[in-house]
Write a protein that holds these residues in place. Structure first.
Motif, PDB file in Angstrom:
ATOM      1  N   CYS A 117       0.801  -1.189   0.061  1.00  0.00           N
ATOM      2  CA  CYS A 117      -0.064  -0.074   0.092  1.00  0.00           C
ATOM      3  C   CYS A 117       0.942   1.349   0.117  1.00  0.00           C
ATOM      4  N   TYR A 139       0.516  -3.180  -4.566  1.00  0.00           N
ATOM      5  CA  TYR A 139      -0.681  -2.233  -4.643  1.00  0.00           C
ATOM      6  C   TYR A 139      -0.327  -0.547  -3.938  1.00  0.00           C
ATOM      7  N   ASP A 165      -9.331  -3.407  -7.218  1.00  0.00           N
ATOM      8  CA  ASP A 165      -8.947  -2.237  -6.381  1.00  0.00           C
ATOM      9  C   ASP A 165      -9.617  -1.033  -6.603  1.00  0.00           C
ATOM     10  N   GLY A 195      -9.296  -6.923  -4.286  1.00  0.00           N
ATOM     11  CA  GLY A 195      -9.216  -5.474  -4.229  1.00  0.00           C
ATOM     12  C   GLY A 195      -7.906  -5.175  -3.725  1.00  0.00           C
ATOM     13  N   HIS A 196      -8.204  -3.994  -3.106  1.00  0.00           N
ATOM     14  CA  HIS A 196      -6.960  -3.352  -2.294  1.00  0.00           C
ATOM     15  C   HIS A 196      -6.727  -4.023  -1.216  1.00  0.00           C
TER      16      HIS A 196
END
Length: 229
Positions: A117, A139, A165, A195-196
């Motif tokens: 992240c 990500y 995401d 997704g994230h």
């Protein structure tokens, strides 16, 4: 606990050692949730695989010791803290941690960087600005907009994204795929159904177990090839 000496102060640097107490170094870069149980578990897994793992505390200037819950309230609180975060200072801290590990008597071989992240964005930036021996970026939300910096990266680098995401549109991920296709030493893996933050196993709102397992197998294989322990 090691001490990381920085131009604007000294800060504690948690380090995990492998069973042999020696090995290649890995700088593990946090999400906005801080040094939490999830990140500690990742550090333990990497140390068990033979790496000396260090986690710089990115929010030490604004919210020392920050760690939040992994629900909507925790996301909101963490986003509020991250809004005061200076990415340039954070990148400087990551690069300083790479140098710290290179100088550590416990580190044999090279030093890589791996982030999730916020940390995924900084791992990519560290590969462009510094000299890690390998890099893994999960990500990172700023990666697509800064993908032109890939041309400055000479070390092997691996990217991971989720195809669903909500914070990183699939079209932006496609731009990274396009750049990676023509860059030697770079690879990208998209878990289309995830997704994230899909690797974060303590965040039920994000975790996708199957995608996480596939991505982690790809990550550990990449590390074995580019930074063997």
């Amino acid at each position: 606990m090691n001490i990381l000496s920085l131009p604007d102060g000294d800060v504690g640097l948690p380090v995990w050692l492998p069973p042999s107490s020696r090995g290649p170094g890995l700088v593990l870069v946090q999400e906005i949730f801080g040094l939490d149980d999830y990140l500690r578990s990742v550090a333990e897994d990497l140390a068990a695989a033979g790496y000396v793992v260090a986690i710089p505390e990115l929010f030490w200037r604004i919210s020392p010791g920050w760690s939040s819950t992994h629900d909507e309230a925790g996301v909101a609180a963490s986003m509020n803290v991250a809004a005061s975060f200076d990415p340039a200072s954070g990148l400087s801290d990551v690069l300083a941690t790479i140098t710290h590990l290179r100088e550590s008597p416990s580190v044999t071989g090279g030093v890589g960087v791996l982030g999730f992240c916020l940390g995924g964005s900084l791992a990519f930036a560290a590969a462009a600005e510094g000299d890690p021996d390998t890099a893994v970026s999960f990500y990172g939300s700023t990666v697509p907009a800064q993908i032109g910096d890939l041309a400055r990266i000479s070390c092997p680098i691996q990217f991971h994204f989720g195809g669903q995401d909500p914070y990183i549109p699939r079209g932006d991920v496609a731009a990274v795929e396009s750049a990676v296709a023509t860059h030697p030493g770079a690879e990208i893996h998209v878990q289309e159904e995830a997704g994230h933050a899909f690797h974060n196993h303590v965040a039920p709102m994000f975790h996708h177990p199957e995608a996480a397992a596939r991505a982690w197998e790809l990550t550990t294989d990449f590390l074995r090839r580019t930074l063997p322990a």
